[in-house]
Design a protein around this motif. Structure first.
Motif, PDB file in Angstrom:
ATOM      1  N   GLU A 154      39.472  43.345  30.880  1.00 16.63           N
ATOM      2  CA  GLU A 154      40.714  43.261  31.644  1.00 16.63           C
ATOM      3  C   GLU A 154      41.930  43.429  30.736  1.00 16.63           C
ATOM      4  O   GLU A 154      43.015  43.746  31.193  1.00 16.63           O
TER       5      GLU A 154
ATOM      6  N   PHE B  69      39.638  46.880  35.333  1.00 15.93           N
ATOM      7  CA  PHE B  69      39.254  46.932  33.934  1.00 15.93           C
ATOM      8  C   PHE B  69      39.883  48.156  33.276  1.00 15.93           C
ATOM      9  O   PHE B  69      40.046  49.196  33.898  1.00 15.93           O
ATOM     10  N   GLN B  70      40.195  48.013  32.002  1.00 18.95           N
ATOM     11  CA  GLN B  70      40.832  49.087  31.261  1.00 18.95           C
ATOM     12  C   GLN B  70      39.818  50.180  30.889  1.00 18.95           C
ATOM     13  O   GLN B  70      38.616  49.912  30.775  1.00 18.95           O
TER      14      GLN B  70
ATOM     15  N   GLN C 295      39.390  34.250  30.995  1.00 21.82           N
ATOM     16  CA  GLN C 295      40.290  33.353  31.719  1.00 21.82           C
ATOM     17  C   GLN C 295      40.985  32.358  30.802  1.00 21.82           C
ATOM     18  O   GLN C 295      41.925  31.690  31.234  1.00 21.82           O
TER      19      GLN C 295
ATOM     20  N   LYS D 179      34.368  38.243  31.182  1.00 27.41           N
ATOM     21  CA  LYS D 179      35.573  37.760  31.868  1.00 27.41           C
ATOM     22  C   LYS D 179      36.412  36.991  30.856  1.00 27.41           C
ATOM     23  O   LYS D 179      35.884  36.365  29.932  1.00 27.41           O
TER      24      LYS D 179
ATOM     25  N   GLU E   2      32.907  45.782  37.134  1.00 28.06           N
ATOM     26  CA  GLU E   2      33.994  44.986  37.714  1.00 28.06           C
ATOM     27  C   GLU E   2      33.475  44.017  38.757  1.00 28.06           C
ATOM     28  O   GLU E   2      33.783  42.816  38.732  1.00 28.06           O
TER      29      GLU E   2
ATOM     30  N   THR F 135      43.237  36.098  32.556  1.00 28.95           N
ATOM     31  CA  THR F 135      43.636  36.135  33.959  1.00 28.95           C
ATOM     32  C   THR F 135      43.445  34.763  34.597  1.00 28.95           C
ATOM     33  O   THR F 135      42.660  33.939  34.113  1.00 28.95           O
TER      34      THR F 135
ATOM     35  N   ASN G 115      33.542  40.016  38.057  1.00 26.68           N
ATOM     36  CA  ASN G 115      34.573  39.323  38.819  1.00 26.68           C
ATOM     37  C   ASN G 115      33.989  38.466  39.937  1.00 26.68           C
ATOM     38  O   ASN G 115      34.381  37.309  40.113  1.00 26.68           O
TER      39      ASN G 115
ATOM     40  N   GLY H 244      42.396  51.530  36.780  1.00 26.75           N
ATOM     41  CA  GLY H 244      42.987  50.931  35.587  1.00 26.75           C
ATOM     42  C   GLY H 244      44.056  51.822  34.991  1.00 26.75           C
ATOM     43  O   GLY H 244      44.108  53.028  35.191  1.00 26.75           O
TER      44      GLY H 244
ATOM     45  N   GLU I   3      42.679  35.869  40.134  1.00 31.80           N
ATOM     46  CA  GLU I   3      43.076  37.261  39.920  1.00 31.80           C
ATOM     47  C   GLU I   3      41.868  38.187  39.853  1.00 31.80           C
ATOM     48  O   GLU I   3      40.804  37.810  39.346  1.00 31.80           O
ATOM     49  N   TYR I   4      42.044  39.399  40.341  1.00 31.26           N
ATOM     50  CA  TYR I   4      41.016  40.439  40.280  1.00 31.26           C
ATOM     51  C   TYR I   4      41.700  41.674  39.723  1.00 31.26           C
ATOM     52  O   TYR I   4      42.279  42.462  40.459  1.00 31.26           O
ATOM     53  N   MET I   5      41.655  41.833  38.415  1.00 32.40           N
ATOM     54  CA  MET I   5      42.386  42.914  37.765  1.00 32.40           C
ATOM     55  C   MET I   5      41.462  44.092  37.457  1.00 32.40           C
ATOM     56  O   MET I   5      40.291  43.892  37.120  1.00 32.40           O
TER      57      MET I   5
END
Length: 262
Positions: free
Chosen positions: A153, A165-166, A81, A79, A227, A157, A231, A251, A161-163
């Motif tokens: 991500e 993943f790429q 942040q 993660k 994810e 973030t 997350n 993503g 936020e819950y984005m």
């Protein structure tokens, strides 16, 4: 109380700039030494700033689940942040290697040390070619027994936020997940050192290493697993309710390597 936090944050931010410039200049001779000796600059830089945050701002930290981190090469998916975790990993890992955006190598002094220390720089505008560069760089780094660090991500973030993943995360898992452990990491750093914030709040950061992702998962299952694991554990550490709706598989495909240290 808030006035004290503002004052301590101001002092730390000044220290951040002064320490960064000082370490970069004093250890500049390492740029002339063969090998990855510039990693010494990264470690000293990280130690100084983490200790500075501890004593100037009251930001403590502890680890959980360190037994899940194997000896030798592995891929860490964390993660992201805060700037804090970019300082933490070089401080505690033996041979850390970040996958990061190529632009960071152009930063005076700091970027020079990043280049010399063997970080994997990716041109995010290069499309499919960037994916090949990333995979080749990771393969070479794992061959040197390095620990690869990815922020899947792609950017820092907020704690809420819950984005998605790429795609680069799944690509690395598919390519290397059967030969080296893929270790998820959750944390709560955004509560104390948030993205794009001047303020540094006192408290205890928790870095939680989670069990490695089982090898052999299909792409969709891997995305959903990594994810939700990272997350939701991070949200728990931040005292937030779980986010039950996974965004795995949604993503962006325009930047398959959007993994960066910032």
């Amino acid at each position: 109380m808030i006035l004290l936090v503002v004052l301590r944050s101001l002092v730390f931010n000044i220290f951040y700039v002064v320490w960064t410039v000082a370490i970069g200049i004093v250890l500049m001779p390492l740029l002339l030494v063969p090998g990855r000796r510039s990693m010494l600059a990264a470690r000293w830089w990280a130690y100084g700033l983490v200790l500075g945050a501890r004593f100037l701002c009251g930001i403590r930290w502890r680890e959980e689940g360190r037994e899940h981190l194997p000896q030798g090469p592995c891929i860490i998916m964390s993660k992201h942040q805060s700037t804090w975790e970019t300082l933490y990993f070089p401080m505690v890992l033996e041979k850390p290697v970040y996958v990061l955006k190529k632009e960071l190598l152009s930063v005076p002094i700091v970027g020079w040390h990043m280049r010399k220390s063997g970080m994997i720089a990716v041109d995010r505008k290069a499309g499919a070619a960037a994916m090949k560069v990333m995979l080749r760089g990771v393969e070479e780094a794992l061959g040197r027994e390095s620990q690869i660090i990815l922020f899947p991500e792609g950017t820092r973030t907020q704690t809420t936020e819950y984005m998605p993943f790429q795609p680069g995360a799944a690509a690395l898992y598919s390519r290397f997940g059967k030969s080296v452990p893929v270790v998820p990491v959750a944390l709560n750093t955004g509560m104390f050192w948030a993205r794009s914030s001047f303020m540094r709040y006192p408290g205890e950061i928790v870095v939680r290493y989670l069990p490695p992702v089982p090898p052999g998962l299909d792409r969709e299952t891997f995305n959903r697993t990594i994810e939700d694991t990272i997350n939701n554990t991070s949200r728990t550490l931040c005292g937030l309710p779980l986010h039950m709706e996974s965004t795995a598989g949604t993503g962006s495909t325009t930047d398959p390597t959007n993994l960066q240290a910032s």
